[in-house]
Design a protein around this motif. Sequence first.
Motif, PDB file in Angstrom:
ATOM      1  N   GLY A  75      41.951  35.183  34.531  1.00  0.00           N
ATOM      2  CA  GLY A  75      41.405  36.303  33.938  1.00  0.00           C
ATOM      3  C   GLY A  75      40.713  37.347  34.746  1.00  0.00           C
ATOM      4  O   GLY A  75      40.023  38.345  34.244  1.00  0.00           O
ATOM      5  N   HIS A  76      40.964  37.382  35.984  1.00  0.00           N
ATOM      6  CA  HIS A  76      40.275  38.315  36.797  1.00  0.00           C
ATOM      7  C   HIS A  76      41.105  39.448  37.300  1.00  0.00           C
ATOM      8  O   HIS A  76      40.884  40.117  38.313  1.00  0.00           O
ATOM      9  CB  HIS A  76      39.893  37.700  37.932  1.00  0.00           C
ATOM     10  CG  HIS A  76      38.286  36.898  37.784  1.00  0.00           C
ATOM     11  ND1 HIS A  76      37.009  37.338  38.390  1.00  0.00           N
ATOM     12  CD2 HIS A  76      37.830  35.811  37.124  1.00  0.00           C
ATOM     13  CE1 HIS A  76      36.129  36.375  38.058  1.00  0.00           C
ATOM     14  NE2 HIS A  76      36.688  35.491  37.054  1.00  0.00           N
ATOM     15  N   SER A 102      42.543  38.349  29.666  1.00  0.00           N
ATOM     16  CA  SER A 102      41.263  39.122  30.201  1.00  0.00           C
ATOM     17  C   SER A 102      40.861  39.738  28.800  1.00  0.00           C
ATOM     18  O   SER A 102      41.472  39.639  27.715  1.00  0.00           O
ATOM     19  CB  SER A 102      41.669  40.040  31.285  1.00  0.00           C
ATOM     20  OG  SER A 102      40.334  40.540  31.729  1.00  0.00           O
ATOM     21  N   GLU A 161      42.588  39.447  22.702  1.00  0.00           N
ATOM     22  CA  GLU A 161      41.989  40.478  23.681  1.00  0.00           C
ATOM     23  C   GLU A 161      41.891  41.777  23.056  1.00  0.00           C
ATOM     24  O   GLU A 161      42.505  42.309  21.907  1.00  0.00           O
ATOM     25  CB  GLU A 161      43.117  40.592  24.820  1.00  0.00           C
ATOM     26  CG  GLU A 161      44.456  41.060  24.238  1.00  0.00           C
ATOM     27  CD  GLU A 161      45.582  40.827  25.364  1.00  0.00           C
ATOM     28  OE1 GLU A 161      45.402  40.698  26.523  1.00  0.00           O
ATOM     29  OE2 GLU A 161      46.956  41.136  25.019  1.00  0.00           O
ATOM     30  N   ASN A 182      35.206  40.694  29.310  1.00  0.00           N
ATOM     31  CA  ASN A 182      34.842  41.083  30.915  1.00  0.00           C
ATOM     32  C   ASN A 182      35.468  42.403  31.180  1.00  0.00           C
ATOM     33  O   ASN A 182      35.909  42.859  32.090  1.00  0.00           O
ATOM     34  CB  ASN A 182      35.412  40.185  32.100  1.00  0.00           C
ATOM     35  CG  ASN A 182      36.959  39.905  31.892  1.00  0.00           C
ATOM     36  OD1 ASN A 182      37.457  40.824  31.126  1.00  0.00           O
ATOM     37  ND2 ASN A 182      37.741  39.222  32.463  1.00  0.00           N
ATOM     38  N   GLY A 221      34.885  40.688  36.167  1.00  0.00           N
ATOM     39  CA  GLY A 221      35.992  39.728  35.678  1.00  0.00           C
ATOM     40  C   GLY A 221      35.572  38.369  35.167  1.00  0.00           C
ATOM     41  O   GLY A 221      36.204  37.598  34.512  1.00  0.00           O
ATOM     42  N   THR A 243      34.401  35.450  32.966  1.00  0.00           N
ATOM     43  CA  THR A 243      34.627  35.022  31.719  1.00  0.00           C
ATOM     44  C   THR A 243      34.059  33.690  31.667  1.00  0.00           C
ATOM     45  O   THR A 243      34.556  32.570  32.311  1.00  0.00           O
ATOM     46  CB  THR A 243      35.936  35.014  31.222  1.00  0.00           C
ATOM     47  OG1 THR A 243      36.577  36.423  31.288  1.00  0.00           O
ATOM     48  CG2 THR A 243      36.129  34.650  29.911  1.00  0.00           C
TER      49      THR A 243
END
Length: 852
Positions: free
Chosen positions: A418-419, A537, A556, A833, A841, A843
């Motif tokens: 998720g970054h 993300s 999201e 994030n 980022g 989470t």
Amino acid sequence: MSKNKTGMTLALAVVIPFMLVACEGDDGAQGPAGPAGPAGPDGPAGSTGPGGNDGANSIVVQTMLAAGNANCPNGGTQIDSGADIDGDSVLDPDEITDTSFVCNNPAQRVFNRISSFPVCSQIDAACNDGTETVAEIVAASSDGRTLVYTDGETDSIGFADISDPASPTGLGVLDVGGESTSVAVAGGRALVGVNTSPDFDNPSGNLVVVDIATQTIEATIDVGGQPDSIAVSPDQNWLAVVIENERDEDENDGDIANFPQAPAGFLWVIDISGPVGGWAPVAVNLTSLAAVAAGDPEPEYVDINEQNVAVVTLQENNHLVLVDLATATVINDFTAGAVNLTQIDATEEDPAIISQTEMQMAVPREPDGVAWITDELFATADEGDYLGGSRGFTIFNTSGDVVYTSGNSLDHLAVRYGHYPDGRSGNKGNEPENAEFGNYGGDKILVIASERSSLLFVYDVSDPVNPVLKQTLPAALGPEGMLAVTSRNLLVAASEEDNRGDKFRSALNIYRYELANQSYPTIVSADRMDGTPIPWSAMSGLAADAGSPGMLYAVEDSAYGSSRIFGIDITKAPAELVTEITIKDTNDVFAAVPTDDVGDDNEVFSSADLAAMINADGTVNLDPEGIAVASAGGFWIASEGSGTVSDAVNRPVEKLNFIFKTDADGVIEAVVTLPEALNAAQLRFGFEGIAEYNGSGYVAFQRVWPDADGGTDPGARIGAYDLTAGTWSFFFYPLDAPESQNGGWVGLSDLTSLGDGRFLVVERDNQGGPDAAVKRLYTFDVNGVADGGTLTKTLVRDLVVEGDLTATGGLVAEKIEGSAVTAGGDVYIINDNDGVDDNSGETNLINLGDIL
């Protein structure tokens, strides 16, 4: 005797006696033989002998062990056995003859972040100051207890005490007379590169020698150019100083190949074995080596091996140079080469989509940071520059052969955790910045810092030609320099980005190498059919499914287009994002929503606004902030409006607040919006959480809206939409006052029905890091409250006070956006994030347990 075994944990303590049976006595002896002649009859049987004594029962006791136990770090079972000598059916300590352990998933030595030191605390202990500070490069004293870092924004270096690495403290700063660019330590001295250049055409700088104990300057040595990286040899006899003399990137778009810019960079080599007064720099010429801009080398980074050979990266020239320090001569040089990348995202869409379907061929590596792994092998962080970025790292030997290249794997890891910074897709992706190597008690560790995804990728390089990913660590925004403090089993990363207004602060991230479970990541995604990880993300709403106790659902927000619903399996550690459901207007339900095309100042939501929310393939661009599992199947989605209806605010309305009902496949079945009068007074802080209860859909408004009379509501609205009657009613929720030292506002995030008219709500401020103050969970009850009435709330948990948001050693996240309650009563929370846009980022999906 003690033994350790691995296996499944046994659930119950049991006492198992041996099955012993008392034996009968022997038969009596046969009578004496008669006289010779025919045998007489047998004599009568003898009487039964006495019964044997009962044996002592054997007892086996199984004791469950919690995580953190010395024998089973991940928890497990201790099995004790022995004979019950005293017959009391209890296995006493002196009766134990055997002990063994069945351990859960035997722990490995891993890094966990144990603290983050915000460098703003050097200015004000509470960081109640907006001055921009930077921690870029970090070094440590010889005992590993004092960190020294560069702060080029304030022309200083800073000192931090890490005697207790879990609780670092500031020791002050020292003005070094210019932009500090790099620092290394030799003995009791910090050696600092300082840039004093007035412009690009006239580079200048100094090597500043600082006594660490007294924080005083011992000497200042003119280095005749703009210094960047510096390194001290392992034997502390040599210093290498990179003189970059960087170009003006605004001139000819930084095209160094066709428009080189004098003066050329070079390398200083200094014998530092003697007194400082005798240090005499020797210049190493780096021109005429690279194929790219041979006359304008721009050395970037340097590291030194045990043989006193320095490896220097010429990033913009895409070249690598090996220098023998004893003779100050170049002993080898070679191109860094290029890579072919497949299954990457090379396009920055609006709205964002992480696609992983593109390729780039022959991308120059253009390495930045470099670290020796052995005396023959070194690793480069291939950040890229004006020709693009190769998004990975490479291991070279001293002959210039590539023995390993990471390909697209770092981008894929950033996506999986998720970054991934989609806003950098057209440039360098995750953007590897630096490399660091450390030998931790025989564990050979290589760490690659990703500047844009704010991750540290940790590899086991016991076999350097076949690195094995060990783990991935979170960091504050923009990690740049790293330091392996192996003597204390520590790793330090300096994160340079700092902006109080945008809720991120520069920090020193401190990690400990220990026998433990790794605390991050908390969510990873499974693969799609093409083998790439499911991108995710910007998690906002969270919901549990009573029919699937091990599953959570999330959405999201508007950071991404083609809005999706995610399924997260929380039975795994870390939780695994296993499904993605794209929300679709397959049946034109959303397309039929009325619009307001009056063509004058009263226009609120136009057909053009609606068209922008529906893509050609039927997917939709919403701002999903809340999700609930619908009792009739499928999902409820709360989509927040954007824009404010106000002559004083220049934020035109582009989206209304909508409730969407979808089926289990994400197909929109119904759309609900607010009454016209409320839409006409829209504030951009609209729908957040959503819940279903007793035939109505409930939504939380983030902040207090204007009322119909030109004033403001008495609280944040909780809207209740009767699903049968199609009518709205509203309650008012009293928000906490702002408590942050930085001011800000307080609003609502997620909403969860607890049944019987009770709801759980997230209340938070818009502050992060040292400024965060209000991150709380409350409950309220709608029973007996009339339409238009004010609710009464009850505090369930203060997430800041309880330390829930700093338990993993990081700074407090601004946006605690999601909450859910499982069928078993566990409360989960998650932070948003921001799609890795001005955000690290990080989470964290946190299980608070049964706290209700």
